[in-house]
Enzyme design. Structure first.
Site, PDB file in Angstrom:
ATOM      1  N   ASP A 112    -151.043 -97.067  -0.477  1.00  0.00           N
ATOM      2  CA  ASP A 112    -151.240 -95.623  -0.598  1.00  0.00           C
ATOM      3  C   ASP A 112    -151.570 -95.035   0.776  1.00  0.00           C
ATOM      4  OD1 ASP A 112    -152.481 -93.046  -1.007  1.00  0.00           O
ATOM      5  OD2 ASP A 112    -152.580 -93.582  -3.132  1.00  0.00           O
TER       6      ASP A 112
ATOM      7  N   GLU B  22    -136.916 -83.352  -8.346  1.00  0.00           N
ATOM      8  CA  GLU B  22    -135.779 -84.083  -8.914  1.00  0.00           C
ATOM      9  C   GLU B  22    -135.584 -83.748 -10.396  1.00  0.00           C
ATOM     10  OE1 GLU B  22    -138.043 -87.043  -7.033  1.00  0.00           O
ATOM     11  OE2 GLU B  22    -136.283 -88.252  -6.562  1.00  0.00           O
TER      12      GLU B  22
ATOM     13  N   ARG C 289    -132.578 -89.579 -15.658  1.00  0.00           N
ATOM     14  CA  ARG C 289    -132.422 -90.116 -14.308  1.00  0.00           C
ATOM     15  C   ARG C 289    -131.892 -91.535 -14.454  1.00  0.00           C
ATOM     16  NH1 ARG C 289    -136.871 -90.249  -9.558  1.00  0.00           N
ATOM     17  NH2 ARG C 289    -135.440 -90.959  -7.950  1.00  0.00           N
TER      18      ARG C 289
ATOM     19  N   GLY D 223    -142.077 -90.871   0.155  1.00  0.00           N
ATOM     20  CA  GLY D 223    -142.983 -91.041  -0.985  1.00  0.00           C
ATOM     21  C   GLY D 223    -143.351 -92.504  -1.089  1.00  0.00           C
TER      22      GLY D 223
HETATM   23  P1  ADP Z   1    -143.139 -91.506  -5.945  1.00  0.00           P
HETATM   24  O1  ADP Z   1    -142.637 -90.266  -6.642  1.00  0.00           O
HETATM   25  O2  ADP Z   1    -142.086 -92.301  -5.238  1.00  0.00           O
HETATM   26  O3  ADP Z   1    -144.088 -92.334  -6.740  1.00  0.00           O
HETATM   27  P2  ADP Z   1    -144.582 -89.644  -4.289  1.00  0.00           P
HETATM   28  O4  ADP Z   1    -143.502 -88.776  -3.774  1.00  0.00           O
HETATM   29  O5  ADP Z   1    -145.487 -89.096  -5.334  1.00  0.00           O
HETATM   30  O6  ADP Z   1    -144.014 -91.050  -4.722  1.00  0.00           O
HETATM   31  O7  ADP Z   1    -145.474 -90.090  -3.035  1.00  0.00           O
HETATM   32  C1  ADP Z   1    -146.508 -90.995  -3.165  1.00  0.00           C
HETATM   33  C2  ADP Z   1    -147.094 -91.220  -1.779  1.00  0.00           C
HETATM   34  O8  ADP Z   1    -147.560 -89.960  -1.273  1.00  0.00           O
HETATM   35  C3  ADP Z   1    -148.287 -92.164  -1.747  1.00  0.00           C
HETATM   36  O9  ADP Z   1    -148.156 -93.051  -0.656  1.00  0.00           O
HETATM   37  C4  ADP Z   1    -149.444 -91.235  -1.497  1.00  0.00           C
HETATM   38  O10 ADP Z   1    -150.451 -91.869  -0.770  1.00  0.00           O
HETATM   39  C5  ADP Z   1    -148.808 -90.164  -0.644  1.00  0.00           C
HETATM   40  N1  ADP Z   1    -149.601 -88.946  -0.644  1.00  0.00           N
HETATM   41  C6  ADP Z   1    -149.831 -88.070  -1.621  1.00  0.00           C
HETATM   42  N2  ADP Z   1    -150.685 -87.102  -1.221  1.00  0.00           N
HETATM   43  C7  ADP Z   1    -151.014 -87.386   0.070  1.00  0.00           C
HETATM   44  C8  ADP Z   1    -151.855 -86.785   1.054  1.00  0.00           C
HETATM   45  N3  ADP Z   1    -152.548 -85.679   0.787  1.00  0.00           N
HETATM   46  N4  ADP Z   1    -151.932 -87.368   2.255  1.00  0.00           N
HETATM   47  C9  ADP Z   1    -151.247 -88.495   2.549  1.00  0.00           C
HETATM   48  N5  ADP Z   1    -150.439 -89.104   1.662  1.00  0.00           N
HETATM   49  C10 ADP Z   1    -150.324 -88.563   0.448  1.00  0.00           C
END
Ligand code: ADP
Length: 404
Positions: free
Chosen positions: A282, A378, A92, A209
């Site tokens: 978060d 991805e 990536r 995310g």
């Molecule tokens: P990245 O890959 O950019 O690190 P992700 O796609 O894994 O990010 O997303 C992370 C975000 O998803 C965080 O803000 C986390 O709080 C949120 N998240 C994950 N699971 C849940 C859930 N069950 N409810 C609400 N938000 C969630």
């Protein structure tokens, strides 16, 4: 067993996945791992396809001082302990600049071109390039492929690609690139399988995310994105503010005496949901919090998704479907319901039970606009690109396609 290694290297972690190549080019995920705490508290963790732990071990800081060392340690572990010798490595890479509209097989010339884009993404590009360079040095015969977050958006029109600034800046690369392209490409491909008629029409995809952006797709191609020159623009994110009047940056410099690097740290780490709520970056913690500022942060997030949807629908001159993806989009029924409410004026109506079940199609039958939840992947996209370039490169005319 032929395998493809997918690498996503950041400043303090190297994430990797191993896919086996099965009949007819099908890819199956075998291993997910990461070396994090590089230069501080290095730790290698990996799990197998069923989530079973394959490794969880700490290393002394001297053993993993930087990204190339992390790549070496992870590579040695895969080779020596799991007997995995990939036939190719897919990386990536955040920035393909104006040059690359698709993934590319890497050689020294490509690395030199990608170095030119370090100034466009100084926090990410050098870390993405570090393992490429070390594999090129240590395993020169191992094919490597660079897959870009920007490439999918190179289909934007000239007006969408510009800022209203003097042209020489555009010529030197100050453009509205857009990011999360591998995710959008995966969603566009998946939509073609699950809803082929819809995939050909006007679709907004919300990648929500830690980083968050939205993309307008027409006939599976990106025509507009909420992100621009950097991944700071557009929607509010975990720690980034999203769209911000540049006057705020001037204020920070002139009134607060902040240096360029202070401003950079501030914009990448202290803003967004974290800055606005004062509670957390978060979304799960914000949803659980009773603090009024946590509520404001969620309200702002939802409001800005609504505003951006209007902008992207205008770019598309209408809307035929809406897709949620990434951590928040795939998992938070609450945020999806709130966003759908914002989009009510467009005729969006979500079915509460389907939404709570995280079904693929969560809109009501009478919703003018179907609303989908599609988990993104991805890494699989990178593995697919890597395999297909590998197969192309073994044919007489390898495709090193560049645009402009
Ligand atoms: P990245 O890959 O950019 O690190 P992700 O796609 O894994 O990010 O997303 C992370 C975000 O998803 C965080 O803000 C986390 O709080 C949120 N998240 C994950 N699971 C849940 C859930 N069950 N409810 C609400 N938000 C969630």
């Amino acid at each position: 067993m032929d395998t493809i290694l997918v690498v996503n290297a950041g400043s303090s972690s190297v994430k990797f996945q191993v896919f086996s190549v099965e009949g007819e080019g099908t890819l199956r995920r075998q291993i997910k791992g990461q070396m994090d705490g590089i230069g501080s508290r290095p730790r290698l963790r990996a799990s197998g396809a069923g989530g079973d732990s394959l490794a969880d071990r700490a290393y002394p800081i001297e053993a993993v001082p930087d990204v190339p060392a992390a790549m070496r340690v992870a590579g040695d572990w895969l080779r020596d302990e799991l007997r995995i010798q990939p036939i190719a490595v897919g990386h990536r890479v955040v920035h393909g600049g104006p040059d690359y509209a698709r993934p590319v097989l890497i050689d020294h010339g490509v690395v030199a071109r990608l170095e030119r884009f370090v100034s466009l993404a100084p926090l990410h590009q050098p870390h993405n390039l570090a393992p490429i360079r070390s594999i090129l040095a240590n395993f020169p015969a191992l094919p490597q492929v660079a897959c870009f977050d920007t490439a999918f958006h190179r289909t934007h029109s000239a007006v969408a690609d510009h800022y209203a600034i003097p042209h020489h800046l555009h010529a030197e690369g100050v453009r509205r690139y857009g990011f999360h392209g591998l995710s959008y490409e995966y969603i566009a491909k998946t939509l073609l399988q699950i809803a082929p008629e819809i995939a050909k029409r006007r679709v907004i995809v919300a990648h929500l995310g830690s980083g968050a952006s939205m993309c307008a797709l027409r006939d599976g191609q990106s025509i507009e994105s909420t992100m621009g020159f950097t991944a700071l623009d557009g929607l509010p994110m975990g720690t980034r503010p999203g769209q911000l009047d540049p006057g705020v940056v001037l204020y920070l410099i002139s009134e607060k005496g902040m240096s360029a690097s202070n401003v950079q740290n501030f914009l990448y780490r202290d803003c967004g949901l974290r800055g606005l709520s004062g509670v957390s970056n978060d979304m799960r913690e914000l949803e659980a919090s009773q603090e009024s500022k946590a509520k404001l942060a969620i309200d702002y997030f939802v409001y800005r998704i609504g505003l951006s949807s209007g902008m992207l629908a205008a770019a598309l001159q209408g809307l035929d479907a809406f897709v949620f993806t990434a951590g928040i989009g795939e998992n938070s029924a609450n945020i999806r319901a709130r966003v759908a409410e914002q989009l009510g004026w467009l005729g969006v109506a979500v079915d509460a039970a389907e939404n709570a079940r995280h079904s693929r199609l969560i809109s009501r039958l009478n919703s003018t606009i179907p609303v989908y939840v599609v988990p993104t992947d991805e890494e699989l996209m990178i593995a697919q690109h890597t395999l297909s370039l590998l197969m192309n490169s073994q044919s007489p005319n390898p495709r090193h396609e560049r645009v402009s």
